[in-house]
Design an enzyme around this catalytic site. Sequence first.
Site, short mmCIF file in Angstrom:
data_model
loop_
_atom_site.label_atom_id
_atom_site.label_comp_id
_atom_site.label_asym_id
_atom_site.label_seq_id
_atom_site.Cartn_x
_atom_site.Cartn_y
_atom_site.Cartn_z
CB CYS A 172 16.36 -0.85 -3.13
SG CYS A 172 15.76 -1.29 -4.76
N GLY B 89 8.81 -1.57 -8.97
CA GLY B 89 7.61 -0.91 -8.49
C GLY B 89 7.12 -1.48 -7.17
N GLY C 19 3.83 -0.79 -6.05
CA GLY C 19 2.38 -0.78 -6.02
C GLY C 19 1.82 0.28 -5.09
N GLY D 257 3.17 0.97 -1.53
CA GLY D 257 4.26 1.92 -1.32
C GLY D 257 4.07 3.24 -2.04
#
Length: 496
Positions: free
Chosen positions: A251, A421, A423, A426
């Site tokens: 990703c 992550g 944050g 998102g």
Amino acid sequence: MATLDKDLLAIQEMRDAVKHANTAQAAYMQFSQQQVDNIVKAVADAAFKEADRLAKMAVQETGMGIPNHKKMKNEVASRDVYEDIKELKTVGIVGYDRIKKVAEIASPFGVIAGIVPTTNPTSTAIFKTLISLKTRNGLVLSPHPYAVKCTKEALDVCRVAAEKAGAPEGLLQCLTMSSMEATQQLMKHPDIHLILATGGGALVKAAYSSGKPAYGVGPGNVPAYIEKSANIQKSVRQLVQSKSFDNGTICATEQALIVDRVIAEQVQSELKKNGAYLLNAEEKAKMEKLISPVPGKVNPQIVGKSATCLADSVGITVPEDTKVLVGLETMIGKNIPFSLEKLSPIFALYIVENSTEAKQVMIDLLNIGGRGHSCSIHTENAALAEQFSVELPVSRIVVNTLSSIGAVGGTTGLAPSFTLGCGTFGGNITSDNITARHLLNIKRMAYGIKDVEVPKPEFEVQSVVESVVSQEPALDTTMVQQIVDQVLKQITLQNK
């Protein structure tokens, strides 16, 4: 005899798994730091040894990616993650401030539900197992329906090694019946204490909606800016390597190239030298229909497929050694296929006039999907890299390296992790690379270090008198006497 419903069987399997993991975890809580560390090392060594076999299983089962690239991911998930967490204290008192007289004490969460994606099924399983074991948590993995066998095999490799090293039997569990209903109920089970969700947006949303503490990570749509001062040969070589790594299934892989116009021709020339195929207008239109047959949604059939396979599927003839496909793009939007996160070796190419326009293109791309994840910058201008880092809504900015491997800690000093992550940019609770320290409760024991004089409460006779006077109808003498006695009693107490 009636055949039991598959979902009912899957739910029963899940309940049994959670029960066994909780029983084992209660015993594991009593283990010392040395016992825990021995188990973690044994599991890391076993997983590293099986990295190649597990990689081949993953490609065979899912049809995604490249075996030797998945092997590298398995090696990062085992060896690199272990090296990063091996010195971390996770049992008993793990920190003490002698001046403030505060001790920090580590306590596990309990049993973790680990949701595993189809793109990185074995490496994510190894990673989540190691960080759970290091922190004395139990783990129940829920594999993607297309990757059940290889995920379970990765878990079994870890489980056998853990139990041989002394871990309680049943601590590591993997669901095998690929039921969405069972996964949903797993996330809401009263004896699951944390959800560690790596997967698509709907799954992450479900994790956050479960009512449980959750680390969910959003999608990436990583823009990569090649600024005019960049070392173009090196930058383009890295970008093609990164985009073609495991056929783009990470990703954190770059999705769009943003290039200053003054170097655009040179960049395109280098792309061709490095195995990129630049699509003409007709070929690009064919590829758009393949990427996104339904507007706004990426075709899952393209994920993890090779550039030549994708080209063949729509009748485009490309050289056999083609690593990535590149389409020149000017628009950004949910209905613009090349501007989406494609999870395959397909690049969008945007040509911009300057860094101001580049930054806006990057923000626009992130806003349609990928806010908070990562971005990539290739530049020799350190001030510009810092400026972009301050202003872009992302959690990781990788500079002059491969984003796919760099963002997960492979080529950078970031914590090695397969759960990144995003944050609050998102919709996530953390912007960190998730690792073992995120799976601990830290209790604090604090000694008193300051003496405080607590003042006596002030008592005003005037307020009592006023309250008496304001009473209507007039109070009788007995009540007045009681109030006066009360006032005198308070004054006496105050003066003691």
